[in-house]
Design a protein around this motif. Sequence first.
Motif, PDB file in Angstrom:
ATOM      1  N   UNK A  99      33.288  13.828 -22.974  1.00  0.00           N
ATOM      2  CA  UNK A  99      33.741  12.475 -23.299  1.00  0.00           C
ATOM      3  C   UNK A  99      33.192  12.095 -24.669  1.00  0.00           C
ATOM      4  N   UNK A 100      34.077  11.753 -25.598  1.00  0.00           N
ATOM      5  CA  UNK A 100      33.679  11.412 -26.962  1.00  0.00           C
ATOM      6  C   UNK A 100      33.783   9.900 -27.177  1.00  0.00           C
ATOM      7  N   UNK A 101      32.809   9.365 -27.892  1.00  0.00           N
ATOM      8  CA  UNK A 101      32.831   7.939 -28.219  1.00  0.00           C
ATOM      9  C   UNK A 101      33.953   7.643 -29.213  1.00  0.00           C
ATOM     10  N   UNK A 102      34.511   6.437 -29.088  1.00  0.00           N
ATOM     11  CA  UNK A 102      35.598   5.957 -29.945  1.00  0.00           C
ATOM     12  C   UNK A 102      36.835   6.861 -29.876  1.00  0.00           C
ATOM     13  N   UNK A 103      36.996   7.539 -28.759  1.00  0.00           N
ATOM     14  CA  UNK A 103      38.221   8.315 -28.524  1.00  0.00           C
ATOM     15  C   UNK A 103      39.265   7.428 -27.847  1.00  0.00           C
ATOM     16  N   UNK A 104      40.444   7.971 -27.649  1.00  0.00           N
ATOM     17  CA  UNK A 104      41.507   7.200 -26.991  1.00  0.00           C
ATOM     18  C   UNK A 104      41.146   6.899 -25.544  1.00  0.00           C
ATOM     19  N   UNK A 105      40.500   7.871 -24.868  1.00  0.00           N
ATOM     20  CA  UNK A 105      39.996   7.624 -23.513  1.00  0.00           C
ATOM     21  C   UNK A 105      39.037   6.430 -23.503  1.00  0.00           C
ATOM     22  N   UNK A 106      38.093   6.447 -24.463  1.00  0.00           N
ATOM     23  CA  UNK A 106      37.072   5.400 -24.522  1.00  0.00           C
ATOM     24  C   UNK A 106      37.703   4.029 -24.721  1.00  0.00           C
ATOM     25  N   UNK A 107      38.654   3.937 -25.635  1.00  0.00           N
ATOM     26  CA  UNK A 107      39.310   2.648 -25.914  1.00  0.00           C
ATOM     27  C   UNK A 107      40.083   2.142 -24.697  1.00  0.00           C
ATOM     28  N   UNK A 108      40.747   3.038 -23.991  1.00  0.00           N
ATOM     29  CA  UNK A 108      41.509   2.627 -22.800  1.00  0.00           C
ATOM     30  C   UNK A 108      40.577   2.190 -21.665  1.00  0.00           C
ATOM     31  N   UNK A 109      39.444   2.862 -21.521  1.00  0.00           N
ATOM     32  CA  UNK A 109      38.477   2.445 -20.495  1.00  0.00           C
ATOM     33  C   UNK A 109      37.916   1.059 -20.791  1.00  0.00           C
ATOM     34  N   UNK A 110      37.641   0.767 -22.042  1.00  0.00           N
ATOM     35  CA  UNK A 110      37.138  -0.563 -22.418  1.00  0.00           C
ATOM     36  C   UNK A 110      38.203  -1.628 -22.167  1.00  0.00           C
TER      37      UNK A 110
END
Length: 417
Positions: free
Chosen positions: A237-248
């Motif tokens: 899991x990488x910070x500021x990735x698309x996954x991260x933005x969608x989770x936020x």
Amino acid sequence: MQSANMLLRRIVRCSVLPFAVQHGMKKDLFPLSRALSLSHCLKQVKSCEPSEKLDLDEWKKVMKSGLQEEVSETASEPKELSSLAAARETLEMWRLAGRAVPENVSEEQLKTFMECPSKSAKKKYLKYLHLKELHKKNDKRKMDEKRERRLEAQDQAPKPEETKNCPFVCLWSRTMDKAYNWRAAQSMVFGQPLVFDMSYEKEMSVREVTNTVKQIVMSESSNRRSVDPFHIHFCNFKDDSLYHREFIKNYRDAWDKLLITVTEQCYTEIFPKDKLIYLTADSPNVMKTFDHDKIYIVGSLVDKSIKTGVSLARAKRLGLETAALPLEKYLLWSTGAKNLTLDQMMHILLTLKDTADWKKALEFVPKRKYCGFVNKPVKELKKTLDLIKTLKLGKGREKVEKQFAKNYPKKYKLKQK
């Protein structure tokens, strides 16, 4: 007056006309005689008329042209009006006769009705308009009923202020949240790990990533509310990735308070390889039982975006053991791919962990994909298939027939007959 005119006519006939005939002057004198006979009347009319002269020929032309235009206009308009009125009268007569006729008919519809070539065509057109009008009425009625039901539900439902002020509801929600959080906290220490592989962002589009995150959110909520939850790990899991933005976007402020482990490391760096099992639908190995000592890995992919062999190739590159769910063993699969959503996988794994019953676990598979559960075990089905093959080939026919007679005596008797 009349006697004077008569005398004048006789004089002209007796004296002037024979003289004109002899000298060839009849054409010139005939209008003169007419003018003489009408001279007295014209004098009386001129005394009444104005001094200006009137051109009769031009006046006649103007009057004739005006009359022709008025006649043409009045003739064309009443024809159309009369035809439309006649069509409306026929519609009213047909409605009174009990035929399918719409209540409201526009002028354009009337014109098309009049242009129909036959009576049957007119009837079909009116029936079509009538059915169209009925469908509109039904749709309007349904919308009104739905609106009334919605308003009734809003009136009956408790207002948010009342629910907030209700002490029992507040106490229940708080205690349940505390219980769920306590279970999740315990699972982070004592629970069985479950890994979500978050390294497939490049394999999907933005829309597919949003769908994947939604499925993971649903699976996390079902895991948190279970009796014995997993310890969820988000690996790669990488910070500021698309996954991260969608989770936020989905969790907002609760993202930092989630009782899960989020790391950039790969699962092979955290756990030993001999304990890892990668769950993928492309695996040739079928999962027989749920092992509580193993650590299962689920690829964070959406069903629509799965390319065959992507997760299997990744597991082989890392040298990991793979497994697939025994869907064909327990389900009569009809249509569709054997790929499940992430929340369905979570429900299946949780029920297997709690009950170890495949039938209960596979109830979470969508019913549109299978016809039902397999009644007989697979071993018996394989035995019967092997028996049929040996009978066809003729190898050990007597032994096979005896086994077949023992297993299926009724079918064997029917076969001998």
